[in-house]
Design a protein around this motif. Structure first.
Motif, PDB file in Angstrom:
ATOM      1  N   UNK A 223     -37.522  18.408 142.047  1.00  0.00           N
ATOM      2  CA  UNK A 223     -38.369  18.033 143.169  1.00  0.00           C
ATOM      3  C   UNK A 223     -37.912  18.713 144.461  1.00  0.00           C
ATOM      4  N   UNK A 224     -38.837  18.962 145.383  1.00  0.00           N
ATOM      5  CA  UNK A 224     -38.462  19.581 146.665  1.00  0.00           C
ATOM      6  C   UNK A 224     -37.568  18.658 147.480  1.00  0.00           C
ATOM      7  N   UNK A 225     -36.608  19.270 148.191  1.00  0.00           N
ATOM      8  CA  UNK A 225     -35.734  18.467 149.050  1.00  0.00           C
ATOM      9  C   UNK A 225     -35.750  18.923 150.504  1.00  0.00           C
ATOM     10  N   UNK A 226     -36.588  19.893 150.813  1.00  0.00           N
ATOM     11  CA  UNK A 226     -36.719  20.341 152.188  1.00  0.00           C
ATOM     12  C   UNK A 226     -35.709  21.372 152.635  1.00  0.00           C
ATOM     13  N   UNK A 227     -34.689  21.641 151.806  1.00  0.00           N
ATOM     14  CA  UNK A 227     -33.627  22.571 152.186  1.00  0.00           C
ATOM     15  C   UNK A 227     -33.576  23.811 151.297  1.00  0.00           C
ATOM     16  N   UNK A 228     -34.316  23.796 150.214  1.00  0.00           N
ATOM     17  CA  UNK A 228     -34.257  24.931 149.288  1.00  0.00           C
ATOM     18  C   UNK A 228     -35.504  24.935 148.417  1.00  0.00           C
ATOM     19  N   UNK A 229     -35.804  26.064 147.785  1.00  0.00           N
ATOM     20  CA  UNK A 229     -36.991  26.144 146.928  1.00  0.00           C
ATOM     21  C   UNK A 229     -36.799  25.359 145.639  1.00  0.00           C
ATOM     22  N   UNK A 230     -37.902  24.988 145.010  1.00  0.00           N
ATOM     23  CA  UNK A 230     -37.824  24.267 143.743  1.00  0.00           C
ATOM     24  C   UNK A 230     -38.760  24.838 142.683  1.00  0.00           C
ATOM     25  N   UNK A 231     -39.633  25.771 143.047  1.00  0.00           N
ATOM     26  CA  UNK A 231     -40.582  26.316 142.086  1.00  0.00           C
ATOM     27  C   UNK A 231     -39.929  27.392 141.235  1.00  0.00           C
ATOM     28  N   UNK A 232     -40.280  27.416 139.975  1.00  0.00           N
ATOM     29  CA  UNK A 232     -39.679  28.365 139.032  1.00  0.00           C
ATOM     30  C   UNK A 232     -39.897  29.802 139.490  1.00  0.00           C
ATOM     31  N   UNK A 233     -38.829  30.578 139.435  1.00  0.00           N
ATOM     32  CA  UNK A 233     -38.918  32.019 139.633  1.00  0.00           C
ATOM     33  C   UNK A 233     -38.915  32.523 141.052  1.00  0.00           C
ATOM     34  N   UNK A 234     -39.047  31.653 142.050  1.00  0.00           N
ATOM     35  CA  UNK A 234     -39.292  32.173 143.393  1.00  0.00           C
ATOM     36  C   UNK A 234     -38.063  32.855 144.009  1.00  0.00           C
ATOM     37  N   UNK A 235     -36.868  32.383 143.690  1.00  0.00           N
ATOM     38  CA  UNK A 235     -35.667  33.075 144.174  1.00  0.00           C
ATOM     39  C   UNK A 235     -35.401  34.327 143.346  1.00  0.00           C
ATOM     40  N   UNK A 236     -35.664  34.242 142.064  1.00  0.00           N
ATOM     41  CA  UNK A 236     -35.552  35.425 141.210  1.00  0.00           C
ATOM     42  C   UNK A 236     -36.452  36.540 141.726  1.00  0.00           C
ATOM     43  N   UNK A 237     -37.694  36.216 142.012  1.00  0.00           N
ATOM     44  CA  UNK A 237     -38.657  37.229 142.451  1.00  0.00           C
ATOM     45  C   UNK A 237     -38.215  37.953 143.711  1.00  0.00           C
ATOM     46  N   UNK A 238     -37.659  37.202 144.657  1.00  0.00           N
ATOM     47  CA  UNK A 238     -37.382  37.768 145.972  1.00  0.00           C
ATOM     48  C   UNK A 238     -35.964  38.283 146.139  1.00  0.00           C
ATOM     49  N   UNK A 239     -34.998  37.708 145.393  1.00  0.00           N
ATOM     50  CA  UNK A 239     -33.597  38.011 145.666  1.00  0.00           C
ATOM     51  C   UNK A 239     -32.891  38.783 144.555  1.00  0.00           C
ATOM     52  N   UNK A 240     -33.396  38.723 143.344  1.00  0.00           N
ATOM     53  CA  UNK A 240     -32.733  39.418 142.231  1.00  0.00           C
ATOM     54  C   UNK A 240     -33.602  40.496 141.605  1.00  0.00           C
ATOM     55  N   UNK A 241     -34.884  40.201 141.386  1.00  0.00           N
ATOM     56  CA  UNK A 241     -35.761  41.206 140.784  1.00  0.00           C
ATOM     57  C   UNK A 241     -35.710  42.548 141.512  1.00  0.00           C
ATOM     58  N   UNK A 242     -35.605  42.577 142.859  1.00  0.00           N
ATOM     59  CA  UNK A 242     -35.585  43.869 143.550  1.00  0.00           C
ATOM     60  C   UNK A 242     -34.357  44.724 143.271  1.00  0.00           C
ATOM     61  N   UNK A 243     -33.278  44.138 142.742  1.00  0.00           N
ATOM     62  CA  UNK A 243     -32.056  44.925 142.523  1.00  0.00           C
ATOM     63  C   UNK A 243     -31.755  45.125 141.043  1.00  0.00           C
ATOM     64  N   UNK A 244     -32.702  44.833 140.174  1.00  0.00           N
ATOM     65  CA  UNK A 244     -32.429  44.932 138.739  1.00  0.00           C
ATOM     66  C   UNK A 244     -32.371  46.376 138.239  1.00  0.00           C
ATOM     67  N   UNK A 245     -32.731  47.339 139.068  1.00  0.00           N
ATOM     68  CA  UNK A 245     -32.531  48.739 138.686  1.00  0.00           C
ATOM     69  C   UNK A 245     -31.135  49.230 139.074  1.00  0.00           C
ATOM     70  N   UNK A 246     -30.391  48.413 139.786  1.00  0.00           N
ATOM     71  CA  UNK A 246     -29.057  48.781 140.250  1.00  0.00           C
ATOM     72  C   UNK A 246     -28.054  48.470 139.139  1.00  0.00           C
ATOM     73  N   UNK A 247     -27.407  49.475 138.621  1.00  0.00           N
ATOM     74  CA  UNK A 247     -26.501  49.297 137.481  1.00  0.00           C
ATOM     75  C   UNK A 247     -25.302  48.437 137.885  1.00  0.00           C
ATOM     76  N   UNK A 248     -24.999  47.441 137.035  1.00  0.00           N
ATOM     77  CA  UNK A 248     -23.903  46.524 137.321  1.00  0.00           C
ATOM     78  C   UNK A 248     -22.962  46.438 136.125  1.00  0.00           C
ATOM     79  N   UNK A 249     -21.774  45.879 136.377  1.00  0.00           N
ATOM     80  CA  UNK A 249     -20.820  45.632 135.289  1.00  0.00           C
ATOM     81  C   UNK A 249     -21.039  44.270 134.661  1.00  0.00           C
ATOM     82  N   UNK A 250     -21.486  43.284 135.468  1.00  0.00           N
ATOM     83  CA  UNK A 250     -21.678  41.939 134.947  1.00  0.00           C
ATOM     84  C   UNK A 250     -22.081  40.983 136.039  1.00  0.00           C
TER      85      UNK A 250
END
Length: 465
Positions: A223-250
């Motif tokens: 449930x929403x708490x007013x301080x952070x997102x709660x919907x599936x995927x929304x942080x992934x979409x904006x904060x991680x998906x854009x860097x998935x072409x960047x090669x990482x070790x782990x």
């Protein structure tokens, strides 16, 4: 007809800006690229624009042509760790990326215990800040943001580790990277994508959850708490998906507190999230995570059940978990202040498993099996070859039950690297639980100094009300 000067200037500016090579924020000066790898570079330019890329470590020239959607992507080869180097990109404009290091790149993600930094008043960060400068450790702190669909860029910039950068960068990530840098003697790049109060659902692509009825139903309880997102995927979409072409070790992960209410489905969610990340990166990279610490959660046993789900997730390939039952003395604070031990224990996993270095103790003893001998239960463990020890006069937080499923405080002793448990109240024991509650702080350790992970030998329903 003469074109008015102002119109000509505006048209020229538009054409010029469209012609420029553009790069995502993660590809910039001061970055760390994964050593000895096929590393992707990508960006945007005019369709059909031919771009040449020169790497200073070998003066090799790579060429790529921009596609019809204005995007381009290519792969370059990186040698062993070193630097600083530069990369020059030439098309209709020229970009020179400078002060580039080659080393090991790790993603640091999760909720508040991963996000905690110097600005949170952490004593272990404040103590290190005067001597924190290290040009071989670089930070990429991604700003908090959300999106309904996967994005192509983030708000962030590469920064050298110093006292100022530690005010906003993950303390766990820093201590993890610091130990890797010390032990491997190579540059370390750390990408921090964390957000306090977030459930794992927001870091998981929405398609994973919406296409699984069990996960879809469980997500309705976040449930929403007013301080952070709660919907599936929304942080992934904006904060991680854009860097998935960047090669990482782990990747390292510290999260779970906001999923205690859905502990029954956390293992399914968590392992699906790990797979989704690996698929997006096209890498089967190691994924090391933190078992949540003892805390007085509102609902009974939900923390214990979440820790159990985390431990079960270790059966997923190329994962590892550190135990933190010993790092907090305050079960009414969900944020243990000790972040250096968390970072170092995660680093020990990476040093032992990913980098195959000898001498690092990183596997906590885990429950293996039980045997009943009359009125006693003998518990054996994995990863306890050097023996066990009880810190204090007697073992605490250990309980035993018979067929009536009523648990009583038990006595225990260590014998031949096993734990012998009994109680005068239970003449015919069938089950044992150790540190299996929200707030239990156990005192059973390996002789190497790592706490035994909480466990139960039964599969009975656990009350949460």
């Amino acid at each position: 007809m003469k074109v008015p000067l102002l119109l000509w200037l505006l048209t020229s500016c538009v054409l010029s800006s469209r012609a420029n090579i553009r790069l995502p924020k993660v590809l910039s000066s001061n970055m760390v690229l994964q050593q000895q790898s096929q590393v992707k570079l990508w960006g945007w330019a005019d369709p059909g624009e031919r771009i040449s890329i020169t790497t200073s470590w070998n003066q090799q020239v790579y060429t790529v042509t921009t596609a019809g959607d204005a995007g381009w992507i290519t792969t370059i080869i990186t040698p062993a760790a070193g630097g600083p180097y530069s990369i020059t990109l030439k098309g209709k404009n020229t970009i020179e990326l400078q002060n580039i290091l080659l080393g090991e790149v790790w993603v640091c993600s999760g909720q508040s215990n991963m996000e905690m930094c110097g600005n949170w008043g952490l004593k272990d960060i404040k103590a290190i800040q005067p001597t924190a400068y290290n040009s071989n450790i670089r930070f990429f702190k991604i700003a908090k943001t959300t999106a309904a669909h996967p994005q192509d860029d983030v708000t962030a910039q590469w920064a050298t580790c110093d006292s100022a950068a530690l005010n906003t960068f993950s303390a766990v990530g820093y201590f993890f990277g610091r130990k890797l840098n010390e032990q491997l003697n190579v540059p370390i790049g750390l990408i921090d994508a964390s957000w306090g109060g977030t459930a794992a659902e927001v870091w998981t692509p929405d398609s994973i959850i919406s296409n699984n009825p069990v996960l879809k139903e469980a997500a309705t309880h976040i449930l929403p708490n007013g301080m952070c997102p709660h919907l599936a995927g929304v942080a992934w979409n904006a904060m991680l998906a854009p860097v998935t072409s960047y090669t990482i070790a782990g990747a390292i992960w510290y999260q779970g507190e906001n999923n205690t209410g859905t502990a029954a489905t956390y293992r399914l969610l968590f392992t699906a999230m790990i797979d989704a990340w690996r698929n997006a990166w096209h890498q089967s990279f190691p994924f090391y995570f933190v078992q949540i610490a003892p805390f007085n959660y509102r609902e009974k046993n939900t923390g214990a059940l979440l820790r159990e789900a985390q431990q079960q997730s270790m059966q997923h390939p190329n994962t590892g978990m550190i135990v933190t039952t010993d790092i907090t003395g305050n079960v009414y604070d969900v944020h243990p202040a000790n972040k250096h031990d968390v970072g170092y224990r995660l680093a020990n996993w990476a040093l032992g498993e990913t980098y195959h270095r000898q001498g690092f103790i990183y596997r906590n003893p885990l429950f293996k099996e039980m045997m009943i001998r009359k009125d006693k239960v003998i518990i054996s463990f994995e990863h306890a070859q050097q023996g066990l020890l009880i810190k204090g006069d007697s073992l605490t937080e250990v309980f035993i039950a018979g067929n009536d499923r009523q648990f009583y405080p038990a006595r225990a002793t260590v014998k031949n690297n096993a734990l012998v448990v009994w109680s005068n109240e239970v003449k015919q024991p069938v089950a044992v639980r150790y540190a299996f509650s929200n707030t239990a702080i156990g005192n059973l350790f390996s002789k190497n100094g790592l706490p035994v992970a909480p466990f139960r030998t039964d599969h009975w329903e656990v009350p949460t009300k």
